[in-house]
Design a protein around this motif. Structure first.
Motif, PDB file in Angstrom:
ATOM      1  N   PRO A 228      39.881  44.228  33.117  1.00  0.00           N
ATOM      2  CA  PRO A 228      38.879  43.292  33.625  1.00  0.00           C
ATOM      3  C   PRO A 228      37.880  42.883  32.549  1.00  0.00           C
ATOM      4  O   PRO A 228      37.569  43.652  31.632  1.00  0.00           O
ATOM      5  CB  PRO A 228      38.168  44.097  34.728  1.00  0.00           C
ATOM      6  CG  PRO A 228      39.116  45.191  35.087  1.00  0.00           C
ATOM      7  CD  PRO A 228      39.870  45.512  33.846  1.00  0.00           C
TER       8      PRO A 228
ATOM      9  N   ASN B 273      44.353  35.405  39.388  1.00  0.00           N
ATOM     10  CA  ASN B 273      44.595  36.706  38.748  1.00  0.00           C
ATOM     11  C   ASN B 273      43.462  37.149  37.825  1.00  0.00           C
ATOM     12  O   ASN B 273      43.665  37.972  36.932  1.00  0.00           O
ATOM     13  CB  ASN B 273      45.920  36.708  37.974  1.00  0.00           C
ATOM     14  CG  ASN B 273      47.120  36.420  38.849  1.00  0.00           C
ATOM     15  OD1 ASN B 273      47.937  35.571  38.535  1.00  0.00           O
ATOM     16  ND2 ASN B 273      47.228  37.111  39.977  1.00  0.00           N
TER      17      ASN B 273
ATOM     18  N   LYS C 246      39.994  39.152  36.897  1.00  0.00           N
ATOM     19  CA  LYS C 246      39.257  40.365  37.262  1.00  0.00           C
ATOM     20  C   LYS C 246      37.971  40.386  36.440  1.00  0.00           C
ATOM     21  O   LYS C 246      38.016  40.301  35.211  1.00  0.00           O
ATOM     22  CB  LYS C 246      40.090  41.625  37.003  1.00  0.00           C
ATOM     23  CG  LYS C 246      41.327  41.737  37.878  1.00  0.00           C
ATOM     24  CD  LYS C 246      42.042  43.048  37.695  1.00  0.00           C
ATOM     25  CE  LYS C 246      42.827  43.106  36.391  1.00  0.00           C
ATOM     26  NZ  LYS C 246      44.021  42.234  36.425  1.00  0.00           N
TER      27      LYS C 246
ATOM     28  N   LYS D 220      33.918  42.239  36.142  1.00  0.00           N
ATOM     29  CA  LYS D 220      32.916  43.215  36.554  1.00  0.00           C
ATOM     30  C   LYS D 220      31.604  42.920  35.833  1.00  0.00           C
ATOM     31  O   LYS D 220      31.586  42.689  34.625  1.00  0.00           O
ATOM     32  CB  LYS D 220      33.364  44.640  36.219  1.00  0.00           C
ATOM     33  CG  LYS D 220      34.574  45.112  37.011  1.00  0.00           C
ATOM     34  CD  LYS D 220      34.897  46.563  36.699  1.00  0.00           C
ATOM     35  CE  LYS D 220      36.053  47.074  37.544  1.00  0.00           C
ATOM     36  NZ  LYS D 220      36.335  48.514  37.274  1.00  0.00           N
TER      37      LYS D 220
ATOM     38  N   TYR E  22      41.910  34.964  42.806  1.00  0.00           N
ATOM     39  CA  TYR E  22      41.474  35.965  41.830  1.00  0.00           C
ATOM     40  C   TYR E  22      41.711  37.363  42.402  1.00  0.00           C
ATOM     41  O   TYR E  22      41.833  37.564  43.612  1.00  0.00           O
ATOM     42  CB  TYR E  22      40.008  35.763  41.438  1.00  0.00           C
ATOM     43  CG  TYR E  22      39.005  35.792  42.566  1.00  0.00           C
ATOM     44  CD1 TYR E  22      38.524  36.991  43.080  1.00  0.00           C
ATOM     45  CD2 TYR E  22      38.516  34.604  43.124  1.00  0.00           C
ATOM     46  CE1 TYR E  22      37.597  37.020  44.106  1.00  0.00           C
ATOM     47  CE2 TYR E  22      37.587  34.626  44.150  1.00  0.00           C
ATOM     48  CZ  TYR E  22      37.140  35.830  44.633  1.00  0.00           C
ATOM     49  OH  TYR E  22      36.213  35.861  45.660  1.00  0.00           O
ATOM     50  N   ASP E  23      41.774  38.360  41.509  1.00  0.00           N
ATOM     51  CA  ASP E  23      42.053  39.737  41.929  1.00  0.00           C
ATOM     52  C   ASP E  23      40.787  40.511  42.281  1.00  0.00           C
ATOM     53  O   ASP E  23      40.762  41.277  43.242  1.00  0.00           O
ATOM     54  CB  ASP E  23      42.809  40.492  40.825  1.00  0.00           C
ATOM     55  CG  ASP E  23      44.221  39.976  40.637  1.00  0.00           C
ATOM     56  OD1 ASP E  23      44.721  39.257  41.538  1.00  0.00           O
ATOM     57  OD2 ASP E  23      44.832  40.269  39.590  1.00  0.00           O
ATOM     58  N   LEU E  24      39.713  40.316  41.474  1.00  0.00           N
ATOM     59  CA  LEU E  24      38.514  41.138  41.677  1.00  0.00           C
ATOM     60  C   LEU E  24      37.273  40.450  41.120  1.00  0.00           C
ATOM     61  O   LEU E  24      37.272  39.956  39.998  1.00  0.00           O
ATOM     62  CB  LEU E  24      38.683  42.490  40.959  1.00  0.00           C
ATOM     63  CG  LEU E  24      37.449  43.405  40.876  1.00  0.00           C
ATOM     64  CD1 LEU E  24      37.076  43.922  42.264  1.00  0.00           C
ATOM     65  CD2 LEU E  24      37.678  44.555  39.914  1.00  0.00           C
TER      66      LEU E  24
ATOM     67  N   GLN F 226      33.345  41.939  40.991  1.00  0.00           N
ATOM     68  CA  GLN F 226      32.492  43.077  41.319  1.00  0.00           C
ATOM     69  C   GLN F 226      31.176  42.944  40.566  1.00  0.00           C
ATOM     70  O   GLN F 226      31.149  42.962  39.340  1.00  0.00           O
ATOM     71  CB  GLN F 226      33.177  44.394  40.955  1.00  0.00           C
ATOM     72  CG  GLN F 226      32.394  45.628  41.378  1.00  0.00           C
ATOM     73  CD  GLN F 226      33.175  46.914  41.154  1.00  0.00           C
ATOM     74  OE1 GLN F 226      34.189  46.931  40.472  1.00  0.00           O
ATOM     75  NE2 GLN F 226      32.688  48.000  41.723  1.00  0.00           N
TER      76      GLN F 226
ATOM     77  N   LYS G 133      31.538  43.403  46.094  1.00  0.00           N
ATOM     78  CA  LYS G 133      32.914  43.590  45.617  1.00  0.00           C
ATOM     79  C   LYS G 133      33.857  42.769  46.476  1.00  0.00           C
ATOM     80  O   LYS G 133      33.955  42.972  47.686  1.00  0.00           O
ATOM     81  CB  LYS G 133      33.298  45.069  45.673  1.00  0.00           C
ATOM     82  CG  LYS G 133      34.663  45.377  45.055  1.00  0.00           C
ATOM     83  CD  LYS G 133      34.923  46.881  45.062  1.00  0.00           C
ATOM     84  CE  LYS G 133      36.231  47.232  44.375  1.00  0.00           C
ATOM     85  NZ  LYS G 133      36.485  48.697  44.403  1.00  0.00           N
TER      86      LYS G 133
ATOM     87  N   GLN H 230      37.849  41.470  46.766  1.00  0.00           N
ATOM     88  CA  GLN H 230      39.247  41.626  46.358  1.00  0.00           C
ATOM     89  C   GLN H 230      40.128  40.849  47.331  1.00  0.00           C
ATOM     90  O   GLN H 230      40.712  41.422  48.251  1.00  0.00           O
ATOM     91  CB  GLN H 230      39.644  43.105  46.336  1.00  0.00           C
ATOM     92  CG  GLN H 230      38.931  43.933  45.267  1.00  0.00           C
ATOM     93  CD  GLN H 230      39.330  45.391  45.335  1.00  0.00           C
ATOM     94  OE1 GLN H 230      38.894  46.126  46.222  1.00  0.00           O
ATOM     95  NE2 GLN H 230      40.155  45.823  44.397  1.00  0.00           N
TER      96      GLN H 230
ATOM     97  N   GLU I  39      43.921  42.061  47.988  1.00  0.00           N
ATOM     98  CA  GLU I  39      44.092  43.368  48.622  1.00  0.00           C
ATOM     99  C   GLU I  39      43.450  43.434  50.009  1.00  0.00           C
ATOM    100  O   GLU I  39      44.040  43.917  50.964  1.00  0.00           O
ATOM    101  CB  GLU I  39      43.496  44.473  47.744  1.00  0.00           C
ATOM    102  CG  GLU I  39      44.289  44.750  46.485  1.00  0.00           C
ATOM    103  CD  GLU I  39      43.762  45.964  45.753  1.00  0.00           C
ATOM    104  OE1 GLU I  39      43.041  46.776  46.383  1.00  0.00           O
ATOM    105  OE2 GLU I  39      44.056  46.100  44.555  1.00  0.00           O
TER     106      GLU I  39
ATOM    107  N   TYR J 190      32.004  39.207  54.934  1.00  0.00           N
ATOM    108  CA  TYR J 190      32.490  38.704  53.645  1.00  0.00           C
ATOM    109  C   TYR J 190      32.187  37.206  53.573  1.00  0.00           C
ATOM    110  O   TYR J 190      31.050  36.791  53.693  1.00  0.00           O
ATOM    111  CB  TYR J 190      33.981  39.007  53.477  1.00  0.00           C
ATOM    112  CG  TYR J 190      34.268  40.461  53.217  1.00  0.00           C
ATOM    113  CD1 TYR J 190      34.240  40.979  51.926  1.00  0.00           C
ATOM    114  CD2 TYR J 190      34.545  41.331  54.271  1.00  0.00           C
ATOM    115  CE1 TYR J 190      34.494  42.326  51.678  1.00  0.00           C
ATOM    116  CE2 TYR J 190      34.802  42.675  54.038  1.00  0.00           C
ATOM    117  CZ  TYR J 190      34.774  43.167  52.741  1.00  0.00           C
ATOM    118  OH  TYR J 190      35.012  44.489  52.508  1.00  0.00           O
TER     119      TYR J 190
END
Length: 274
Positions: free
Chosen positions: A90, A117, A119, A121, A153-155, A157, A175, A177, A180, A188
């Protein structure tokens, strides 16, 4: 020593009636333009630049900002922060901000756009002394994907820790995701695509100010949702759900305009970017 893709250290101080640069250092894929003065208040404005045009797999950025007593700074970006595909590691953005007594920081970055895709933080720690004032905002935007779908996108945070006289007054952890856990449910995104946040810390905050501020933005919500929460220690947070970046920017600007006029009798500033 940790290897950073870009590093910025900026220390501002007040001299006479003007905020000036005490110390500045940057290296790697992090640049900063010379300060601008947008009105006659003496408040400085700096534009951050990522000359690479976007964040890639494994990029790491470090920002350290210090405002000495009574220094006043607007910190913004030249363009949106774009996070591209990060298949392995990330992107990491770390920030440490110190606001000394009587200082004012308005942190107004352009949106964070996370593409398919991606990530990302972000860890931000802010240490304030009594009498300092903070305006801190974030806008999260889902970027385009080849299949035309949102939230590929994946993440994302984002962690914010704010200390006032060494006491923790706010810990905010967001956060998302989408792949997932999904992001459309209650608590959310609730069917919206864009998320805006604003944190204001000041000893001038009270319930009356908060109610009058909400009255200002309520009539312009249209198809948005907005909520405000008063903190236990002189501050409040705003969350905005919308279907466009422009709408969130408009509402955050209305909040800033109201507070600048209410607290400092100053006119709104326009951050023109080309």
């Amino acid at each position: 020593m940790d290897k950073w893709t870009g590093v910025l250290r900026l220390n501002m101080e007040k001299k006479r009636d003007k905020t000036v640069t005490k110390q500045v250092y940057f290296q790697g894929a992090f640049k900063i333009l010379r300060p601008h003065y947008l009105d006659n208040s003496g408040q400085a404005c700096y534009f951050l630049i990522n000359p690479g045009g976007g964040y890639l797999d494994g990029d790491r950025y470090r920002m350290e900002i210090t405002l000495e007593e009574h220094a006043e700074l607007i910190l913004t970006t030249q363009s949106a922060t774009k996070v591209y595909r990060t298949p392995y590691t990330p992107v990491l953005q770390e920030s440490e901000i110190v606001l000394k007594k009587g200082s004012i920081l308005e942190y107004i970055p352009d949106p964070l756009i996370a593409y398919r895709n991606a990530k990302f933080k972000q860890n931000t720690i802010i240490r304030m002394e009594s009498g300092a004032t903070l305006f801190y905002s974030d806008i999260l935007t889902p970027g385009w994907s080849p299949d035309g779908e949102w939230f590929r996108y994946d993440l994302l945070q984002l962690k914010n820790e704010i200390y006032l006289d060494e006491e923790l007054v706010l810990f905010d952890h967001l956060k998302l995701q989408p792949i997932e856990a999904g992001v459309n449910g209650i608590g959310y995104m609730e069917g919206y695509t864009h998320l805006g946040s604003m944190i204001v810390i000041s000893d001038k905050v009270n319930e009356d100010v908060l109610q009058r501020l909400y009255n200002v933005i309520e009539k312009d919500l249209d198809e948005c949702k907005a909520g405000m929460s008063l903190l236990t220690e002189g501050g409040f947070t705003v969350r905005i759900l919308a279907h466009s970046t422009q709408k969130i920017e408009e509402l955050i600007a209305k909040c800033s305009t109201f507070l600048r006029k209410e607290w400092y009798d100053r006119q709104p500033v326009t951050l023109r970017k080309y």
